[in-house]
Design an enzyme around this catalytic site. Structure first.
Site, mmCIF file in Angstrom:
data_model
loop_
_atom_site.group_PDB
_atom_site.id
_atom_site.type_symbol
_atom_site.label_atom_id
_atom_site.label_comp_id
_atom_site.label_asym_id
_atom_site.label_seq_id
_atom_site.Cartn_x
_atom_site.Cartn_y
_atom_site.Cartn_z
ATOM 1 C CG HIS A 103 8.010 -3.999 3.955
ATOM 2 N ND1 HIS A 103 7.318 -5.183 4.013
ATOM 3 C CD2 HIS A 103 7.454 -3.294 2.941
ATOM 4 C CE1 HIS A 103 6.373 -5.196 3.077
ATOM 5 N NE2 HIS A 103 6.428 -4.047 2.420
ATOM 6 C CG HIS A 105 6.826 0.994 0.923
ATOM 7 N ND1 HIS A 105 7.090 0.495 -0.327
ATOM 8 C CD2 HIS A 105 5.999 0.106 1.525
ATOM 9 C CE1 HIS A 105 6.427 -0.651 -0.479
ATOM 10 N NE2 HIS A 105 5.747 -0.908 0.627
HETATM 11 P P1 AMP Z 1 4.318 -4.209 0.076
HETATM 12 O O1 AMP Z 1 3.481 -4.313 -1.172
HETATM 13 O O2 AMP Z 1 4.007 -3.035 0.941
HETATM 14 O O3 AMP Z 1 4.293 -5.527 0.827
HETATM 15 O O4 AMP Z 1 5.794 -3.953 -0.431
HETATM 16 C C1 AMP Z 1 6.615 -4.940 -0.933
HETATM 17 C C2 AMP Z 1 7.622 -4.251 -1.805
HETATM 18 O O5 AMP Z 1 8.696 -5.139 -2.024
HETATM 19 C C3 AMP Z 1 7.087 -3.866 -3.189
HETATM 20 O O6 AMP Z 1 7.172 -2.456 -3.348
HETATM 21 C C4 AMP Z 1 8.019 -4.601 -4.141
HETATM 22 O O7 AMP Z 1 8.347 -3.842 -5.272
HETATM 23 C C5 AMP Z 1 9.229 -4.858 -3.280
HETATM 24 N N1 AMP Z 1 10.029 -5.997 -3.691
HETATM 25 C C6 AMP Z 1 9.600 -7.224 -4.067
HETATM 26 N N2 AMP Z 1 10.647 -8.033 -4.332
HETATM 27 C C7 AMP Z 1 11.766 -7.297 -4.105
HETATM 28 C C8 AMP Z 1 13.171 -7.565 -4.220
HETATM 29 N N3 AMP Z 1 13.647 -8.764 -4.583
HETATM 30 N N4 AMP Z 1 14.033 -6.568 -3.910
HETATM 31 C C9 AMP Z 1 13.562 -5.346 -3.542
HETATM 32 N N5 AMP Z 1 12.263 -5.039 -3.427
HETATM 33 C C10 AMP Z 1 11.371 -5.989 -3.702
#
Ligand code: AMP
Ligand code: ZN
Length: 140
Positions: A103, A105
């Site tokens: 993903h 951001h």
């Molecule tokens: P990363 O740390 O780069 O893997 O990003 C994962 C992101 O997913 C984090 O910023 C979390 O806040 C976000 N996240 C986790 N669970 C959810 C959810 N159910 N809906 C939306 N975002 C989420």
């Protein structure tokens, strides 16, 4: 049908099994709001096909994600009055990755917001910079 992992949080969001605030969507990607926003409007763009990270994502899914992130960056700026945008990908636990579905951001930035660079820019040793560059070039 997209490639999915039954244990993956983002695959469940894509399938509609876990609620999310969807803000953009196309054939290959979905974008939804991050539930722990760094700034107002922080969203995530994911390919519909499951892959763990930057190094394993299909290049066409990667390209589609980048295009969707560009689209969302523009929309967020317009809609929220952001002054700038950061795109961020975390690849690997050591690089802060917590969800292992590739993903990007999309983080709208505002004058005087609380986000800071996670390193302090300082000139490096020029020989060591060249040596690291040489190692990368030899591998590619
Ligand atoms: P990363 O740390 O780069 O893997 O990003 C994962 C992101 O997913 C984090 O910023 C979390 O806040 C976000 N996240 C986790 N669970 C959810 C959810 N159910 N809906 C939306 N975002 C989420
Ligand atoms: Zn997944």
């Amino acid at each position: 049908m997209p490639a999915t992992d039954p244990d993956c949080l983002f695959c469940k969001i894509i399938a509609g099994e876990i609620p999310s605030t969807i803000v953009d969507s196309d054939d290959r990607t979905l974008a939804f709001m991050d539930i722990n926003p760094a700034t107002r409007g922080h969203a995530l763009v994911v390919p519909r096909n499951h892959s763990a990270d930057l190094l394993s994502v299909d290049p066409e899914d990667l390209a589609a994600t980048a295009v969707a992130a560009q689209r969302l960056a523009g929309t967020a700026k317009e809609a929220l009055g952001a002054d700038g945008v950061n795109l961020l990908n975390c690849c690997g636990e050591v690089a802060w990755q917590t969800v292992f579905h590739f993903h990007m951001h999309v983080i709208p930035r505002y004058t005087d917001d609380a986000v800071r660079l996670p390193w302090i820019p300082a000139p490096g040793d020029t020989d060591e910079i060249s040596a690291a560059g040489q190692q990368i070039k030899e591998q590619s």
